[in-house]
Design a protein around this motif. Structure first.
Motif, PDB file in Angstrom:
ATOM      1  N   GLY A 126       6.739  42.897  13.166  1.00 41.62           N
ATOM      2  CA  GLY A 126       6.149  43.487  14.338  1.00 41.62           C
ATOM      3  C   GLY A 126       5.859  44.743  14.106  1.00 41.62           C
ATOM      4  O   GLY A 126       5.468  45.296  13.051  1.00 41.62           O
ATOM      5  N   GLU A 127       6.286  45.827  15.195  1.00 38.93           N
ATOM      6  CA  GLU A 127       5.834  46.887  15.207  1.00 38.93           C
ATOM      7  C   GLU A 127       6.649  47.931  14.200  1.00 38.93           C
ATOM      8  O   GLU A 127       6.213  49.157  13.979  1.00 38.93           O
ATOM      9  CB  GLU A 127       5.953  47.598  16.562  1.00 38.93           C
ATOM     10  CG  GLU A 127       7.364  47.465  17.195  1.00 38.93           C
ATOM     11  CD  GLU A 127       7.542  48.003  18.568  1.00 38.93           C
ATOM     12  OE1 GLU A 127       8.632  48.663  19.054  1.00 38.93           O
ATOM     13  OE2 GLU A 127       6.317  47.769  19.256  1.00 38.93           O
ATOM     14  N   GLU A 128       7.523  47.236  13.633  1.00 46.40           N
ATOM     15  CA  GLU A 128       8.533  47.928  12.571  1.00 46.40           C
ATOM     16  C   GLU A 128       7.473  47.956  11.233  1.00 46.40           C
ATOM     17  O   GLU A 128       8.058  49.074  10.386  1.00 46.40           O
ATOM     18  CB  GLU A 128       9.813  47.309  12.239  1.00 46.40           C
ATOM     19  CG  GLU A 128      10.468  47.020  13.359  1.00 46.40           C
ATOM     20  CD  GLU A 128      11.375  48.372  13.853  1.00 46.40           C
ATOM     21  OE1 GLU A 128      11.823  48.922  12.812  1.00 46.40           O
ATOM     22  OE2 GLU A 128      11.031  48.711  15.173  1.00 46.40           O
ATOM     23  N   ASN A 129       6.606  47.068  10.962  1.00 49.31           N
ATOM     24  CA  ASN A 129       6.020  46.807   9.886  1.00 49.31           C
ATOM     25  C   ASN A 129       4.580  47.887   9.901  1.00 49.31           C
ATOM     26  O   ASN A 129       3.966  47.767  10.458  1.00 49.31           O
ATOM     27  CB  ASN A 129       5.667  45.491   9.553  1.00 49.31           C
ATOM     28  CG  ASN A 129       5.307  45.382   8.204  1.00 49.31           C
ATOM     29  OD1 ASN A 129       4.558  46.079   7.690  1.00 49.31           O
ATOM     30  ND2 ASN A 129       5.897  44.149   7.528  1.00 49.31           N
ATOM     31  N   HIS A 130       4.728  48.879   8.709  1.00 51.26           N
ATOM     32  CA  HIS A 130       3.354  49.604   8.766  1.00 51.26           C
ATOM     33  C   HIS A 130       2.237  48.743   8.375  1.00 51.26           C
ATOM     34  O   HIS A 130       1.099  49.639   8.540  1.00 51.26           O
ATOM     35  CB  HIS A 130       3.793  50.677   7.744  1.00 51.26           C
ATOM     36  CG  HIS A 130       4.703  51.930   8.395  1.00 51.26           C
ATOM     37  ND1 HIS A 130       5.936  51.993   7.738  1.00 51.26           N
ATOM     38  CD2 HIS A 130       4.666  52.564   9.406  1.00 51.26           C
ATOM     39  CE1 HIS A 130       6.657  52.822   8.509  1.00 51.26           C
ATOM     40  NE2 HIS A 130       6.065  53.184   9.382  1.00 51.26           N
ATOM     41  N   PHE A 131       2.224  47.842   7.538  1.00 50.36           N
ATOM     42  CA  PHE A 131       1.239  46.999   7.515  1.00 50.36           C
ATOM     43  C   PHE A 131       0.327  46.382   8.675  1.00 50.36           C
ATOM     44  O   PHE A 131      -0.769  46.281   8.713  1.00 50.36           O
ATOM     45  CB  PHE A 131       1.458  45.896   6.387  1.00 50.36           C
ATOM     46  CG  PHE A 131       0.304  45.124   5.794  1.00 50.36           C
ATOM     47  CD1 PHE A 131      -0.604  45.884   4.804  1.00 50.36           C
ATOM     48  CD2 PHE A 131      -0.260  43.901   6.624  1.00 50.36           C
ATOM     49  CE1 PHE A 131      -1.829  44.991   4.462  1.00 50.36           C
ATOM     50  CE2 PHE A 131      -1.334  43.117   6.011  1.00 50.36           C
ATOM     51  CZ  PHE A 131      -1.725  43.639   5.076  1.00 50.36           C
ATOM     52  N   ILE A 132       1.254  46.153   9.552  1.00 47.34           N
ATOM     53  CA  ILE A 132       0.700  45.563  10.675  1.00 47.34           C
ATOM     54  C   ILE A 132       0.383  46.807  11.824  1.00 47.34           C
ATOM     55  O   ILE A 132      -0.958  46.592  12.330  1.00 47.34           O
ATOM     56  CB  ILE A 132       2.104  44.720  11.541  1.00 47.34           C
ATOM     57  CG1 ILE A 132       2.306  43.451  10.787  1.00 47.34           C
ATOM     58  CG2 ILE A 132       1.526  44.512  13.020  1.00 47.34           C
ATOM     59  CD1 ILE A 132       3.442  42.547  11.200  1.00 47.34           C
ATOM     60  N   THR A 133       1.236  47.696  11.934  1.00 49.83           N
ATOM     61  CA  THR A 133       0.582  49.010  12.980  1.00 49.83           C
ATOM     62  C   THR A 133      -0.515  49.793  12.173  1.00 49.83           C
ATOM     63  O   THR A 133      -1.438  49.825  12.780  1.00 49.83           O
ATOM     64  CB  THR A 133       1.833  49.878  13.155  1.00 49.83           C
ATOM     65  OG1 THR A 133       2.456  50.121  11.828  1.00 49.83           O
ATOM     66  CG2 THR A 133       3.008  49.233  14.118  1.00 49.83           C
ATOM     67  N   ASN A 134      -0.376  50.240  11.119  1.00 47.53           N
ATOM     68  CA  ASN A 134      -1.573  50.837  10.267  1.00 47.53           C
ATOM     69  C   ASN A 134      -2.482  49.965   9.682  1.00 47.53           C
ATOM     70  O   ASN A 134      -3.848  50.666   9.827  1.00 47.53           O
ATOM     71  CB  ASN A 134      -0.874  51.771   9.174  1.00 47.53           C
ATOM     72  CG  ASN A 134       0.402  53.184   9.556  1.00 47.53           C
ATOM     73  OD1 ASN A 134       0.570  53.008  10.880  1.00 47.53           O
ATOM     74  ND2 ASN A 134       0.925  53.490   8.653  1.00 47.53           N
ATOM     75  N   ASP A 135      -2.288  49.053   9.156  1.00 45.88           N
ATOM     76  CA  ASP A 135      -3.626  48.423   8.589  1.00 45.88           C
ATOM     77  C   ASP A 135      -3.638  47.251   9.379  1.00 45.88           C
ATOM     78  O   ASP A 135      -4.603  46.252   8.793  1.00 45.88           O
ATOM     79  CB  ASP A 135      -2.897  47.785   7.107  1.00 45.88           C
ATOM     80  CG  ASP A 135      -2.583  49.237   6.275  1.00 45.88           C
ATOM     81  OD1 ASP A 135      -3.448  50.041   6.435  1.00 45.88           O
ATOM     82  OD2 ASP A 135      -1.494  49.084   5.733  1.00 45.88           O
ATOM     83  N   ARG A 136      -3.192  46.825  10.620  1.00 46.66           N
ATOM     84  CA  ARG A 136      -3.476  45.883  11.576  1.00 46.66           C
ATOM     85  C   ARG A 136      -3.441  44.491  10.951  1.00 46.66           C
ATOM     86  O   ARG A 136      -3.964  43.566  11.499  1.00 46.66           O
ATOM     87  CB  ARG A 136      -5.188  46.018  11.871  1.00 46.66           C
ATOM     88  CG  ARG A 136      -5.475  47.358  12.572  1.00 46.66           C
ATOM     89  CD  ARG A 136      -5.270  47.210  14.161  1.00 46.66           C
ATOM     90  NE  ARG A 136      -5.300  48.796  14.640  1.00 46.66           N
ATOM     91  CZ  ARG A 136      -4.105  49.492  15.072  1.00 46.66           C
ATOM     92  NH1 ARG A 136      -3.047  48.839  14.619  1.00 46.66           N
ATOM     93  NH2 ARG A 136      -4.342  50.559  15.375  1.00 46.66           N
TER      94      ARG A 136
END
Ligand code: HEC
Ligand code: HEC
Ligand code: HEC
Length: 160
Positions: A126-136
């Protein structure tokens, strides 16, 4: 409180309750009508794809302190004895990883298949993962859709 008075209070409360429900219903309907259809930004599908080479377009050496290259990551793992030395055999990524991490190679060599490994690294947490937060968390950063045939392929490229 008299019986009659209590009944009146009850009726008023009920009426007020109904009004509230009605207003909420109306607000919901108007909201639904005013809401505009939004098109999600999916690289290579609804917006330009800025990572056409996949992995290597993100895993770069941003500056001397931030070296996100996959070769660097694997070299560090190799130094700790957690990965064979593949320095000379990796030309394109992830194409050349599949020699040892394809589904069938994984079964034979006891390695982890690349698909589940990479989906785990990029899509969990989830929000801990930069691929999810930064790269959607977009699939099409790694998978490419052929707009003529509808086929999916895996992007692959040379590390810079
Ligand atoms: C759009 C950018 C992007 C693309 C494309 C991408 N990655 Fe990543 N990758 C990331 C980010 C961001 C993380 C860190 C995720 C986190 O916060 O845990 C990551 C994490 C990793 C990790 C975990 C170890 C580490 O360095 O933190 C590996 C291994 C990895 N990626 C390999 C790949 C491979 C192989 C591909 C291509 C099939 C690929 N990545 C494609 C952005 C990308
Ligand atoms: C010559 C075969 C070979 C190639 C090529 C190869 N790997 Fe591996 N990889 C392995 C083996 C074997 C292991 C398991 C090592 C162990 O558990 O002791 C492994 C494990 C890993 C691990 C887990 C390491 C850990 O933390 O325990 C990652 C991540 C990984 N490989 C990524 C990659 C990527 C990305 C590529 C392509 C750039 C790649 N590998 C290419 C053989 C290979
Ligand atoms: C970081 C890169 C990356 C991202 C992001 C990614 N994939 Fe993958 N995916 C791969 C790679 C690499 C393979 C393995 C290719 C092979 O083994 O030939 C793969 C394989 C697959 C496969 C076939 C194998 C399997 O696991 O069943 C499916 C289906 C799939 N991906 C779906 C998705 C979907 C859906 C998303 C988005 C929610 C997604 N992928 C996001 C890299 C990625």
């Amino acid at each position: 409180m008299g019986k009659r008075k209590r009944r009146v209070t009850l009726a008023v409360l009920l009426a007020a309750g109904m009004m509230l429900l009605l207003l909420r219903g109306m607000a919901f309907v108007t909201f639904g009508q005013e809401e505009e259809a939004t098109v999600p930004e999916i690289p290579g599908i609804t917006v330009d794809d800025v990572h056409v080479n996949g992995c290597v377009d993100c895993h770069r050496k941003a500056d001397p302190e931030k070296d996100y290259r996959i070769s660097t990551n694997l070299r560090e793992l190799a130094e700790k004895g957690k990965h064979p030395n593949v320095e000379d055999s990796i030309k394109t990524i992830p194409g050349d990883c599949l020699t040892c991490h394809s589904e069938s190679a994984a079964k034979m060599m006891g390695t982890e298949p690349l698909a589940s490994m990479l989906h785990r690294f990029h899509l969990l947490g989830g929000e801990e993962n930069h691929f999810i937060t930064n790269d959607r968390g977009q699939c099409t950063h790694c998978h490419a859709l052929n707009k003529d045939t509808g086929e999916f392929s895996i992007k692959s490229g040379k590390e810079q």
